[in-house]
Design an enzyme around this catalytic site. Structure first.
Site, PDB file in Angstrom:
ATOM      1  N   ASP A 178       0.810  -1.222   0.000  1.00  0.00           N
ATOM      2  CA  ASP A 178       0.000   0.000   0.000  1.00  0.00           C
ATOM      3  C   ASP A 178       0.841   1.269   0.000  1.00  0.00           C
ATOM      4  O   ASP A 178       0.320   2.364   0.183  1.00  0.00           O
ATOM      5  CB  ASP A 178      -0.903   0.012   1.249  1.00  0.00           C
ATOM      6  CG  ASP A 178      -2.075  -0.934   1.078  1.00  0.00           C
ATOM      7  OD1 ASP A 178      -2.417  -1.232  -0.085  1.00  0.00           O
ATOM      8  OD2 ASP A 178      -2.635  -1.361   2.090  1.00  0.00           O
ATOM      9  N   HIS A 205      27.466   5.947 -12.277  1.00  0.00           N
ATOM     10  CA  HIS A 205      26.131   6.011 -11.676  1.00  0.00           C
ATOM     11  C   HIS A 205      26.051   5.264 -10.350  1.00  0.00           C
ATOM     12  O   HIS A 205      24.994   4.780  -9.961  1.00  0.00           O
ATOM     13  CB  HIS A 205      25.076   5.473 -12.659  1.00  0.00           C
ATOM     14  CG  HIS A 205      24.845   6.401 -13.801  1.00  0.00           C
ATOM     15  ND1 HIS A 205      24.160   6.036 -14.944  1.00  0.00           N
ATOM     16  CD2 HIS A 205      25.218   7.690 -13.990  1.00  0.00           C
ATOM     17  CE1 HIS A 205      24.120   7.067 -15.781  1.00  0.00           C
ATOM     18  NE2 HIS A 205      24.764   8.080 -15.227  1.00  0.00           N
ATOM     19  N   ASP A 237      28.127  13.439  -5.506  1.00  0.00           N
ATOM     20  CA  ASP A 237      27.312  14.147  -6.498  1.00  0.00           C
ATOM     21  C   ASP A 237      25.904  14.167  -5.935  1.00  0.00           C
ATOM     22  O   ASP A 237      25.215  13.145  -5.941  1.00  0.00           O
ATOM     23  CB  ASP A 237      27.373  13.405  -7.839  1.00  0.00           C
ATOM     24  CG  ASP A 237      26.612  14.132  -8.944  1.00  0.00           C
ATOM     25  OD1 ASP A 237      25.830  15.055  -8.630  1.00  0.00           O
ATOM     26  OD2 ASP A 237      26.797  13.762 -10.126  1.00  0.00           O
ATOM     27  N   ASP A 279      22.574  20.711  -8.579  1.00  0.00           N
ATOM     28  CA  ASP A 279      23.349  19.526  -8.991  1.00  0.00           C
ATOM     29  C   ASP A 279      24.826  19.842  -8.781  1.00  0.00           C
ATOM     30  O   ASP A 279      25.420  20.583  -9.568  1.00  0.00           O
ATOM     31  CB  ASP A 279      23.029  19.250 -10.470  1.00  0.00           C
ATOM     32  CG  ASP A 279      23.690  17.985 -10.998  1.00  0.00           C
ATOM     33  OD1 ASP A 279      24.324  17.269 -10.209  1.00  0.00           O
ATOM     34  OD2 ASP A 279      23.559  17.728 -12.219  1.00  0.00           O
ATOM     35  N   HIS A 337      32.091  11.168 -20.284  1.00  0.00           N
ATOM     36  CA  HIS A 337      30.775  11.837 -20.342  1.00  0.00           C
ATOM     37  C   HIS A 337      30.943  13.263 -20.832  1.00  0.00           C
ATOM     38  O   HIS A 337      32.062  13.733 -21.026  1.00  0.00           O
ATOM     39  CB  HIS A 337      30.063  11.779 -18.984  1.00  0.00           C
ATOM     40  CG  HIS A 337      30.804  12.426 -17.837  1.00  0.00           C
ATOM     41  ND1 HIS A 337      30.843  13.790 -17.652  1.00  0.00           N
ATOM     42  CD2 HIS A 337      31.531  11.884 -16.815  1.00  0.00           C
ATOM     43  CE1 HIS A 337      31.544  14.058 -16.557  1.00  0.00           C
ATOM     44  NE2 HIS A 337      31.987  12.923 -16.039  1.00  0.00           N
ATOM     45  N   HIS A 386      24.822  19.883 -18.814  1.00  0.00           N
ATOM     46  CA  HIS A 386      23.442  19.704 -19.294  1.00  0.00           C
ATOM     47  C   HIS A 386      22.609  20.845 -18.745  1.00  0.00           C
ATOM     48  O   HIS A 386      23.004  21.502 -17.767  1.00  0.00           O
ATOM     49  CB  HIS A 386      22.885  18.342 -18.816  1.00  0.00           C
ATOM     50  CG  HIS A 386      23.044  18.109 -17.338  1.00  0.00           C
ATOM     51  ND1 HIS A 386      22.175  18.622 -16.404  1.00  0.00           N
ATOM     52  CD2 HIS A 386      23.984  17.448 -16.619  1.00  0.00           C
ATOM     53  CE1 HIS A 386      22.567  18.272 -15.186  1.00  0.00           C
ATOM     54  NE2 HIS A 386      23.682  17.572 -15.288  1.00  0.00           N
ATOM     55  N   HIS A 433      18.203  16.861 -15.326  1.00  0.00           N
ATOM     56  CA  HIS A 433      18.584  16.953 -16.741  1.00  0.00           C
ATOM     57  C   HIS A 433      17.418  17.665 -17.395  1.00  0.00           C
ATOM     58  O   HIS A 433      16.457  17.042 -17.825  1.00  0.00           O
ATOM     59  CB  HIS A 433      18.817  15.566 -17.345  1.00  0.00           C
ATOM     60  CG  HIS A 433      20.071  14.920 -16.820  1.00  0.00           C
ATOM     61  ND1 HIS A 433      20.470  13.666 -17.166  1.00  0.00           N
ATOM     62  CD2 HIS A 433      21.039  15.393 -15.980  1.00  0.00           C
ATOM     63  CE1 HIS A 433      21.616  13.373 -16.554  1.00  0.00           C
ATOM     64  NE2 HIS A 433      21.975  14.408 -15.824  1.00  0.00           N
ATOM     65  N   GLU A 492      30.720  20.183 -15.495  1.00  0.00           N
ATOM     66  CA  GLU A 492      31.102  19.033 -14.675  1.00  0.00           C
ATOM     67  C   GLU A 492      32.118  18.083 -15.316  1.00  0.00           C
ATOM     68  O   GLU A 492      31.825  16.933 -15.590  1.00  0.00           O
ATOM     69  CB  GLU A 492      29.858  18.241 -14.265  1.00  0.00           C
ATOM     70  CG  GLU A 492      28.892  17.890 -15.398  1.00  0.00           C
ATOM     71  CD  GLU A 492      27.715  17.043 -14.889  1.00  0.00           C
ATOM     72  OE1 GLU A 492      27.986  16.029 -14.222  1.00  0.00           O
ATOM     73  OE2 GLU A 492      26.567  17.388 -15.174  1.00  0.00           O
ATOM     74  N   TYR A 529      38.490   9.677 -14.418  1.00  0.00           N
ATOM     75  CA  TYR A 529      38.223   8.428 -13.708  1.00  0.00           C
ATOM     76  C   TYR A 529      39.252   7.399 -14.166  1.00  0.00           C
ATOM     77  O   TYR A 529      39.293   7.055 -15.354  1.00  0.00           O
ATOM     78  CB  TYR A 529      36.802   7.935 -14.028  1.00  0.00           C
ATOM     79  CG  TYR A 529      35.788   9.057 -13.939  1.00  0.00           C
ATOM     80  CD1 TYR A 529      35.184   9.388 -12.733  1.00  0.00           C
ATOM     81  CD2 TYR A 529      35.484   9.845 -15.069  1.00  0.00           C
ATOM     82  CE1 TYR A 529      34.292  10.447 -12.640  1.00  0.00           C
ATOM     83  CE2 TYR A 529      34.599  10.909 -14.990  1.00  0.00           C
ATOM     84  CZ  TYR A 529      34.002  11.209 -13.775  1.00  0.00           C
ATOM     85  OH  TYR A 529      33.135  12.264 -13.688  1.00  0.00           O
ATOM     86  N   ARG A 532      35.361  14.297  -9.986  1.00  0.00           N
ATOM     87  CA  ARG A 532      34.491  15.162 -10.784  1.00  0.00           C
ATOM     88  C   ARG A 532      34.245  16.416  -9.967  1.00  0.00           C
ATOM     89  O   ARG A 532      34.154  16.351  -8.731  1.00  0.00           O
ATOM     90  CB  ARG A 532      33.159  14.471 -11.126  1.00  0.00           C
ATOM     91  CG  ARG A 532      32.190  15.355 -11.914  1.00  0.00           C
ATOM     92  CD  ARG A 532      31.041  14.587 -12.601  1.00  0.00           C
ATOM     93  NE  ARG A 532      30.114  13.939 -11.695  1.00  0.00           N
ATOM     94  CZ  ARG A 532      30.105  12.646 -11.431  1.00  0.00           C
ATOM     95  NH1 ARG A 532      30.976  11.832 -12.003  1.00  0.00           N
ATOM     96  NH2 ARG A 532      29.229  12.125 -10.578  1.00  0.00           N
ATOM     97  N   GLU A 543      31.577  19.660 -10.142  1.00  0.00           N
ATOM     98  CA  GLU A 543      30.368  20.107 -10.852  1.00  0.00           C
ATOM     99  C   GLU A 543      29.752  21.311 -10.180  1.00  0.00           C
ATOM    100  O   GLU A 543      29.483  21.290  -8.972  1.00  0.00           O
ATOM    101  CB  GLU A 543      29.347  18.953 -10.887  1.00  0.00           C
ATOM    102  CG  GLU A 543      28.007  19.357 -11.485  1.00  0.00           C
ATOM    103  CD  GLU A 543      27.033  18.200 -11.645  1.00  0.00           C
ATOM    104  OE1 GLU A 543      27.092  17.236 -10.850  1.00  0.00           O
ATOM    105  OE2 GLU A 543      26.205  18.264 -12.576  1.00  0.00           O
TER     106      GLU A 543
END
Ligand code: GLY
Ligand code: MN
Ligand code: MN
Length: 445
Positions: A38, A241, A258, A269, A352, A356, A363, A392, A396, A413, A415
């Site tokens: 539920d 990710h 991030d 972000d 990458h 964006h 995004h 960003e 890596y 990274r 950003e």
């Protein structure tokens, strides 16, 4: 955001609909989604719908009619004392019409009888084409009902236009209210990153830092994270990710975070990468300074009149040169800087893009190509004041033959969120500690 803001946006959409032959627009909010048993997922309205209404109840639809007389019509849930005891307040059509400045409001239950009437004789139908099988099926049903009246001289819309094309262009340029909200969201997220830095020490786990972020978001009134927070310790930072997990933070490792909050429907972000123990090692610092310089190069070209991809190209040059200088890429094998860029050798360590659009969605919507010239290859988007985008870059380094071992498992990274202006862009997230000196100072305090 005041109600006149939403009314002004609806008027702007109606003006665009007039320019495209008039008709009816149908914009539904998001469905409620069950998580298990539920328990629903926390409800989040559809961004397009909210952008035009400020109305956050589920089961609602906005109808705009561009005709001899323009109309904004809301369909929403009826008042229902029984349901309100369990689930909370509902405006109901009468109160919603008044408070949200609609020309009319009806119960959602009546939509199947009202929509064919509203659609009759509308030249064009504006909706999110193919975005929802449920909506497509309902529209098919409403159209067929209108068509049954053809012998009575009624015509059904015979042109379909994706209403998102209009809305995406509008959402791409943020107005003063939106920018003010995004500044506040960015401040909260910056504070959350600083808090995670101050908390960090060996022996904690990734979820401990995630808890600090969530605490800071929520205590400032943010409704939710704008996306699943990434808290990646050590080698986890090389998984793009990765989500916050339970890996232990080790002395001598970096941690990449991030994370950004959503505030009043607007996202922030931010990514920061810092040493678990508060002090960068030599190799960590070397790579960090390269990423930081790459980000600065991108920021320097983020202003009105440049193209969306200029930032990526500028960052890439710095990153690729850094890869050659550090020996991540072997000059004898890959050649010059130009070779590295043309042949894409940098992708081993940077896979990458550099940014964006950012707005109601992390995004965010908006074409990445200029709207003109139609019918040809369109150039990348020319930046205009009011656009917001992330910057960003990262590096890596997964263990691999030929890659200096000192850099293995380092993932970095950085950003920030940039508001385009005529001059230097405004870094909305400027309060998040960023240079080596700033980070080490915050972590020492
Ligand atoms: N956090 C998602 C992104 O940086 O694009
Ligand atoms: Mn991010
Ligand atoms: Mn991003």
């Amino acid at each position: 955001m005041t109600m006149t803001t939403y009314a002004r946006r609806r008027a702007a959409v109606l003006a665009k609909m007039h320019a495209q032959g008039r008709g009816i627009a149908i914009i539904q909010t998001a469905p409620e989604v069950m998580r298990n048993a539920d328990a629903d997922y926390p409800y989040r309205h559809d961004s397009y719908f909210y952008y035009l209404t400020g109305f956050s109840e589920p089961e609602a639809t906005l109808v705009l009619i561009a005709g001899a007389k323009d109309q904004s019509i809301l369909f929403c849930r009826e008042k229902n004392e029984e349901r309100e005891i369990w689930d909370g307040f509902r405006f109901g059509p009468a109160a919603a019409k008044e408070q949200f400045h609609f020309d009319a409001a009806y119960a959602t239950d009546s939509i199947d009888s009202e929509l064919p009437r509203l659609m009759a004789n509308a030249p064009a139908l504006f909706y999110a084409l193919g975005s929802s099988a449920t909506l497509d099926a309902r529209i098919q049903g409403w159209l067929n009902t209108v068509r049954t009246q053809v012998r009575a001289g009624v015509t059904a819309p015979n042109v379909a236009i994706d209403v998102r094309v209009i809305l995406n262009e509008m959402r791409l340029i943020k107005d003063a209210d939106e920018i003010a909200t995004m500044r506040r969201a960015a401040d909260i997220s910056s504070e959350a990153h600083a808090r995670a830095m101050r908390t960090s020490r060996a022996g904690l786990r990734e979820y401990h830092l995630e808890a600090e972020l969530l605490h800071e978001f929520r205590r400032h009134g943010s409704q939710a994270p704008a996306y699943g927070s990434i808290v990646a310790a050590g080698a986890n930072a090389c998984v793009l990710h990765y989500r916050a997990g339970d890996t232990e933070l080790h002395d001598g490792d970096l941690v990449l975070i991030d994370a950004g909050c959503e505030l009043d429907s607007y996202a922030s972000d931010i990514t920061r990468t810092f040493p678990v123990n508060g002090k960068f090692s030599g190799p960590q610092k070397t790579l960090y300074e390269i990423v930081l310089a790459a980000q600065q190069a991108a920021i320097d070209v983020t202003r009105a009149g440049t193209r969306f991809t200029d930032g990526h190209d500028a960052a890439l040059k710095v990153l690729a040169q850094g890869m050659l200088d550090t020996g991540l890429l072997d000059k004898n094998k890959v050649g010059t800087l130009d070779d590295v860029i043309i042949n894409g050798h940098y992708r081993q360590f940077y896979m990458h893009r550099t940014g964006h659009w950012l707005g109601m969605d992390v995004h965010d919507v908006g074409e990445y190509r200029d709207p003109e010239p139609v019918g040809q290859d369109k150039p990348w988007r020319t930046l205009k004041p009011g656009m917001v985008l992330t910057v960003e870059p990262g590096i890596y380094v997964r263990p691999a033959a030929g890659v200096p071992e000192a850099y293995w498992n380092i993932g970095i990274r950085i950003e920030d969120d940039a508001l385009v202006t005529e001059g230097a862009c405004e870094i909305l997230t400027h309060k998040a500690p960023k240079t080596v000196a700033e980070i080490e100072a915050v972590m020492a305090s």
